[in-house]
Design a protein around this motif. Sequence first.
Motif, mmCIF file in Angstrom:
data_model
loop_
_atom_site.group_PDB
_atom_site.id
_atom_site.type_symbol
_atom_site.label_atom_id
_atom_site.label_comp_id
_atom_site.label_asym_id
_atom_site.label_seq_id
_atom_site.Cartn_x
_atom_site.Cartn_y
_atom_site.Cartn_z
ATOM 1 N N PRO A 92 74.272 4.075 50.986
ATOM 2 C CA PRO A 92 73.696 4.785 50.444
ATOM 3 C C PRO A 92 74.380 6.675 51.346
ATOM 4 C CG PRO A 92 71.715 4.283 52.160
ATOM 5 C CD PRO A 92 72.596 3.584 52.340
ATOM 6 N N ASP A 93 74.672 7.585 50.360
ATOM 7 C CA ASP A 93 74.469 8.533 50.605
ATOM 8 C C ASP A 93 73.126 9.454 51.610
ATOM 9 O OD1 ASP A 93 73.247 10.250 48.419
ATOM 10 O OD2 ASP A 93 73.496 9.348 47.348
ATOM 11 N N PRO A 94 73.969 10.788 52.338
ATOM 12 C CA PRO A 94 73.484 11.130 53.196
ATOM 13 C C PRO A 94 72.111 11.305 52.721
ATOM 14 C CG PRO A 94 75.975 11.711 53.931
ATOM 15 C CD PRO A 94 75.260 10.374 52.793
ATOM 16 N N GLU A 95 71.988 12.123 51.589
ATOM 17 C CA GLU A 95 71.251 12.745 50.237
ATOM 18 C C GLU A 95 70.309 11.784 49.612
ATOM 19 O OE1 GLU A 95 71.704 16.569 49.598
ATOM 20 O OE2 GLU A 95 72.234 17.260 51.965
ATOM 21 N N PRO A 96 70.414 10.055 49.569
ATOM 22 C CA PRO A 96 70.470 9.899 48.854
ATOM 23 C C PRO A 96 69.416 9.931 47.553
ATOM 24 C CG PRO A 96 68.473 8.974 50.019
ATOM 25 C CD PRO A 96 69.324 10.576 50.716
ATOM 26 N N CYS A 97 70.385 8.777 45.940
ATOM 27 C CA CYS A 97 69.460 9.262 45.068
ATOM 28 C C CYS A 97 68.115 8.593 44.943
ATOM 29 C CB CYS A 97 70.487 8.806 43.783
ATOM 30 S SG CYS A 97 70.636 7.075 43.593
ATOM 31 N N GLY A 98 67.529 8.485 43.805
ATOM 32 C CA GLY A 98 66.120 7.403 43.967
ATOM 33 C C GLY A 98 66.031 6.279 44.412
ATOM 34 N N ALA A 99 67.111 5.571 43.924
ATOM 35 C CA ALA A 99 68.078 4.087 43.803
ATOM 36 C C ALA A 99 67.545 4.243 45.494
ATOM 37 C CB ALA A 99 68.563 3.727 43.031
ATOM 38 N N CYS A 100 68.815 4.585 45.997
ATOM 39 C CA CYS A 100 69.472 4.756 47.512
ATOM 40 C C CYS A 100 68.151 4.725 48.116
ATOM 41 C CB CYS A 100 70.410 5.333 47.380
ATOM 42 S SG CYS A 100 72.530 5.402 47.148
ATOM 43 N N ALA A 101 67.377 5.848 48.343
ATOM 44 C CA ALA A 101 66.496 6.322 48.949
ATOM 45 C C ALA A 101 65.095 4.618 49.227
ATOM 46 C CB ALA A 101 65.634 7.127 48.651
ATOM 47 N N ARG A 102 65.350 4.245 47.970
ATOM 48 C CA ARG A 102 63.869 2.731 47.964
ATOM 49 C C ARG A 102 65.342 1.350 48.274
ATOM 50 N NH1 ARG A 102 62.370 6.466 44.574
ATOM 51 N NH2 ARG A 102 60.770 7.383 44.286
ATOM 52 N N GLY A 103 65.918 1.501 48.196
ATOM 53 C CA GLY A 103 66.848 1.156 49.219
ATOM 54 C C GLY A 103 68.068 -0.305 48.159
ATOM 55 N N MET A 107 72.274 0.580 43.024
ATOM 56 C CA MET A 107 72.239 0.746 42.097
ATOM 57 C C MET A 107 72.181 2.687 41.170
ATOM 58 S SD MET A 107 71.619 -2.080 39.317
ATOM 59 C CE MET A 107 70.241 -1.121 38.243
ATOM 60 N N CYS A 108 72.974 3.208 42.615
ATOM 61 C CA CYS A 108 73.526 4.297 42.998
ATOM 62 C C CYS A 108 73.145 5.247 41.708
ATOM 63 C CB CYS A 108 74.416 4.288 43.863
ATOM 64 S SG CYS A 108 73.951 6.557 44.647
ATOM 65 N N ARG A 109 72.996 6.175 41.625
ATOM 66 C CA ARG A 109 72.793 7.266 40.721
ATOM 67 C C ARG A 109 73.832 8.644 40.504
ATOM 68 N NH1 ARG A 109 69.305 3.015 39.705
ATOM 69 N NH2 ARG A 109 68.250 3.703 38.407
ATOM 70 N N ASN A 110 74.039 8.608 41.679
ATOM 71 C CA ASN A 110 75.011 9.787 42.028
ATOM 72 C C ASN A 110 76.230 9.964 42.214
ATOM 73 O OD1 ASN A 110 74.741 9.571 44.644
ATOM 74 N ND2 ASN A 110 72.946 10.858 44.627
ATOM 75 N N GLY A 111 76.702 8.024 43.209
ATOM 76 C CA GLY A 111 77.738 7.887 43.164
ATOM 77 C C GLY A 111 78.405 8.594 44.601
ATOM 78 N N ARG A 112 77.254 9.007 45.278
ATOM 79 C CA ARG A 112 78.094 9.539 46.799
ATOM 80 C C ARG A 112 77.990 8.213 47.666
ATOM 81 N NH1 ARG A 112 75.602 14.438 44.937
ATOM 82 N NH2 ARG A 112 73.562 14.283 45.891
#
Length: 351
Positions: A92-103, A107-112
């Motif tokens: 996940p990116d360093p400032e994760p989207c909602g999906a990344c923050a939950r593991g 399904m990353c939303r922001n592509g970072r």
Amino acid sequence: MRALTFVPGRKGTLDVEEVPDPRPGQGELLVQGLAVGVCGTDRELDRAEYGWPPPGRERMVIGHESLGRVLEAPEGSAFSPGNLIVGVVRRPDPEPCGACARGEFDMCRNGRYTERGIKEIDGYASERWTVEAGYAVRLDPSLESVGMLVEPTSVVAKAWEQIERIGSRAWFEPRRLLITGAGPIGLLAALLGRQRGLEVHVLDRSPAPGLKSSLVEELGGTYHSSSTLEAFHDAKPDVIIECTGAGQLVIDAMTTTSPAGILCLCGLSPGGRTHRVDAGVINRDIVLENDVVFGTVNGNLRHFRAAAAALAEADPGWLERLITRRVPLSRALEVFEPADDDVKAVIDLTA
């Protein structure tokens, strides 16, 4: 140490070169690289179709289908020297989207997000590599020669998880599964289908039976050599997993499932091609039958673990037959030219 590196965005730069030995950071494992699988993504990177180097560097190590053995493990981790492991690909990116923050970083939303060997992080095609303990999966020792299949199997494990979640919206007892495509993803999808007790059919566009047909039959499935879905118009499958990316097959699959059927798209279609489509027929069929069409890519830690468990239950001889070419690291460039009879090509990092 030796590593297979390239310059993202530049053709003809893939080469085996000497690079500094990695030093594990806090919470990281030091790993002896055993092997790495090569797939279409790696060949697209070699053709400079995409790829992003680590910040401040030109070259990066390629390879995302990993297999290694732990040399050093941090105290308190779930790993010990000698463990057979694979590394997860995406972060996940360093400032994760909602999906990344939950593991759910697949399904990353922001592509970072970043990806080992693909986007901004060195891959696994080196004699030694490091990986965060939280992004490593321990394998059963029986997978020592085939563990690099975990990554492609994780893609299939995610597909099956999503299929079963969608099916749970109502009564769901699928019986008939169709896989279009008999490459590694298609064959591994068939394996997981058979592990679920389904009647499995695999459609391959190859002109004649061979290794792929025998692999399907050894699973207890039925192999079909065809470029159309005509054979399934009467006895429609409950689930289709499309792995070819062939435009016309994708379109036809949308109207070839049984009522409340599920079509999972795993293959990527090339752009620039057009097909004659009766959109009205497709719309009516999907709406009136409560069908679902969805796409899937990548896998998170949960899917890697599910893949490792599925492969540990499989016939080791069948898995071994999927690997049709093994070359030493010194000859790694050879596998970037696919052979006609290839299923899965692997680079041996110890030779």
